[in-house]
Design an enzyme around this catalytic site. Structure first.
Site, mmCIF file in Angstrom:
data_model
loop_
_atom_site.group_PDB
_atom_site.id
_atom_site.type_symbol
_atom_site.label_atom_id
_atom_site.label_comp_id
_atom_site.label_asym_id
_atom_site.label_seq_id
_atom_site.Cartn_x
_atom_site.Cartn_y
_atom_site.Cartn_z
ATOM 1 N N TYR A 148 -1.583 -0.645 11.075
ATOM 2 C CA TYR A 148 -1.795 -1.221 9.737
ATOM 3 C C TYR A 148 -0.706 -1.200 8.631
ATOM 4 C CZ TYR A 148 -3.325 -1.658 4.744
ATOM 5 O OH TYR A 148 -3.265 -2.020 3.381
ATOM 6 N N THR A 208 0.757 -1.229 0.055
ATOM 7 C CA THR A 208 -0.038 0.123 0.027
ATOM 8 C C THR A 208 0.961 1.273 0.147
ATOM 9 O OG1 THR A 208 -1.433 1.194 1.551
ATOM 10 C CG2 THR A 208 0.011 -0.268 2.509
ATOM 11 N N ASP A 209 0.141 2.319 -0.414
ATOM 12 C CA ASP A 209 1.208 3.647 -0.413
ATOM 13 C C ASP A 209 0.982 4.228 0.914
ATOM 14 O OD1 ASP A 209 -1.606 4.227 -0.021
ATOM 15 O OD2 ASP A 209 -1.833 5.908 -1.662
ATOM 16 N N GLU A 210 0.196 3.477 1.969
ATOM 17 C CA GLU A 210 0.355 4.041 3.404
ATOM 18 C C GLU A 210 1.619 3.945 3.963
ATOM 19 O OE1 GLU A 210 -3.274 3.239 5.514
ATOM 20 O OE2 GLU A 210 -4.336 3.176 3.584
ATOM 21 N N LYS A 224 2.435 -3.371 7.313
ATOM 22 C CA LYS A 224 2.709 -3.658 5.677
ATOM 23 C C LYS A 224 4.098 -3.208 5.481
ATOM 24 C CE LYS A 224 0.128 -4.588 2.813
ATOM 25 N NZ LYS A 224 -0.407 -5.942 2.270
#
Ligand code: NAD
Ligand code: TYD
Length: 381
Positions: A187, A139-141, A191
């Site tokens: 989260y 993810t970009d997060e 990741k």
């Protein structure tokens, strides 16, 4: 049976939102590949997402937990797996704030278990890692959060502009592949950690890995705890729309089928050990998305457009709420020629229509434990 197939690909998390689109694309597009969908069927996994392809001869579903190393090892050997597309994860930020252990367990230990199973299986073969691929979906997060500055920046390079009227950027900085990881939520921290393990398996053992980092996805089959399906369902039933804080946070939205198309391209043509960002240059403030959802849902339900604006309810902000995500996906366009296939207006229209047409699916996935989650999650705000 495996011998008759050109490739044997394990897709983890294939019963979830994005995974089901990837499984569908691969099963239909590659009849000479055997697609083995490995999913634990948590609250987020639903076989109903795959009804249309479940009887295809090149598709097999296995209910299993990626954290179970022995089972992963056995499945890889049994099915002669030569490619893995790894999507299985806990994926909802709000849940990670309440229960970080589950996220570390599934996302970090689960990914490690899968990597180690692939390593021991592939290293035991005469050809070793040749022709193999471990593709990790991230993810970009992991890059952290960007600030809101003047709405300017890189011009969208795509011929399919994200939107005809809406400007696409809320700042001058974007996430690029070489950016330092700065995750904030449990989260994104989990990741980020799993991404590091994947790269470590390349650097240490020579495993042919690829990592991609994608922006927020939307479209059919997304679990209705996430903003877009939750709000469509609430508008339909005239329930309050819980907007966190002022609703000024910015997310970069991509239609899920376009993510699946990118995954197909990168799985086949991406450079080993490389990283690609995936996004559509399509930034929106949450509050503006909510207004689009209200207008579209009202119109499709035959109500007066905007009639349900009064459902907007500002609630306590998410803890550590990242302000802005914005992906620079020009590398993927430049190197592999990927572009999004549709405009945001078209994507949102299709999405709202799908949820309105599939109330049974929504009722089915929101029965049981989900009701309790919803009450607990939103009653305290
Ligand atoms: P999702 O929550 O809809 O689906 C996750 C799937 O993984 C479910 O089917 C679930 O049953 C399965 N799963 C969970 N734990 C498992 C375990 N221990 N063993 C086997 N299966 C397990 O998630 P999603 O939105 O489809 O996201 C898929 C992947 O893409 C995730 O890795 C996520 O981090 C990443 N991603 C998501 C987005 C997004 O906007 N949704 C954006 C970028 C990246
Ligand atoms: P979400 O769909 O959970 O994705 P992510 O947090 O991974 O970006 O949320 C998208 C945005 O919408 C995010 O800024 C949080 C906000 N949001 C709300 O305002 N209310 C809600 O009920 C939810 C679920 C999200």
């Amino acid at each position: 049976m495996e011998q008759q197939f050109k490739r044997n690909i394990m897709i983890t998390g294939g019963a979830g939102f994005i995974g089901s689109h990837v499984v569908r694309l691969f099963v239909n597009k590659y009849p000479d590949y055997h697609i083995i969908n490995v999913d634990k069927l948590t609250y987020a996994g639903n076989l109903a997402n795959l009804k249309d392809i479940e009887n295809q001869p090149n598709y097999t579903f296995v209910k299993a937990d990626i954290c179970d190393f022995d089972t992963m090892r056995q499945l890889m050997e049994q099915h002669h797996i030569d490619g893995i597309i790894h999507l299985a994860a806990e994926s909802h930020v709000d849940r990670s704030i309440r229960d970080p252990f589950t996220f570390a367990h599934t996302n970090v230990m689960g990914t490690l278990s899968l990597l180690q199973a692939a390593k021991t299986t592939w290293e035991a073969l005469p050809e070793g890692y040749e022709g193999k691929r471990f593709y990790h979906i991230s993810t970009d997060e992991v890059y952290g959060a960007l600030e809101l500055t003047d709405p300017e920046g890189i011009e969208s390079p795509f011929t399919t502009k994200a939107s005809s009227e809406h400007h696409h950027a809320y700042g001058s900085k974007f996430f690029t592949e070489d950016l330092k990881y700065q995750p904030h939520s449990p989260y994104s921290a989990s990741k980020a950690s799993s991404d590091h393990f994947v790269r470590a398996f390349h650097d240490t053992y020579g495993m042919p890995t690829i990592v991609t980092n994608c922006s927020n996805n939307y479209g059919p089959y997304q679990f209705p705890e996430k903003l877009i399906p939750l709000f469509i369902n609430n508008i339909r039933h005239r329930k309050p729309l819980p907007v966190y804080g002022e609703g000024l946070n910015v997310r970069d939205w991509l239609y899920v089928v376009d993510h699946a198309r990118a995954i197909d391209l990168i799985f086949h043509e991406g450079k080993v050990a490389d990283t690609y960002n995936i996004g559509g240059f399509n930034e929106w403030k949450n509050i503006d998305i909510v207004k689009v959802l209200i207008n579209t849902t009202d119109r499709l339900l035959g109500r007066a457009e905007g009639e349900d604006m009064n459902l907007i309810t500002h609630v306590t902000d998410r803890k550590g709420h990242d302000m802005r995500y914005a992906i620079d996906s020009r590398k993927l366009q430049r190197e592999l020629g990927w572009e999004p296939s549709l405009q945001f207006e078209e994507g949102i229209e299709k999405t709202v229509r799908w949820y309105l047409d599939n109330q049974d699916w929504l009722d089915n996935v929101t029965s049981g434990n989900y009701q309790r989650y919803y009450e607990e999650m939103y009653s305290k705000r």
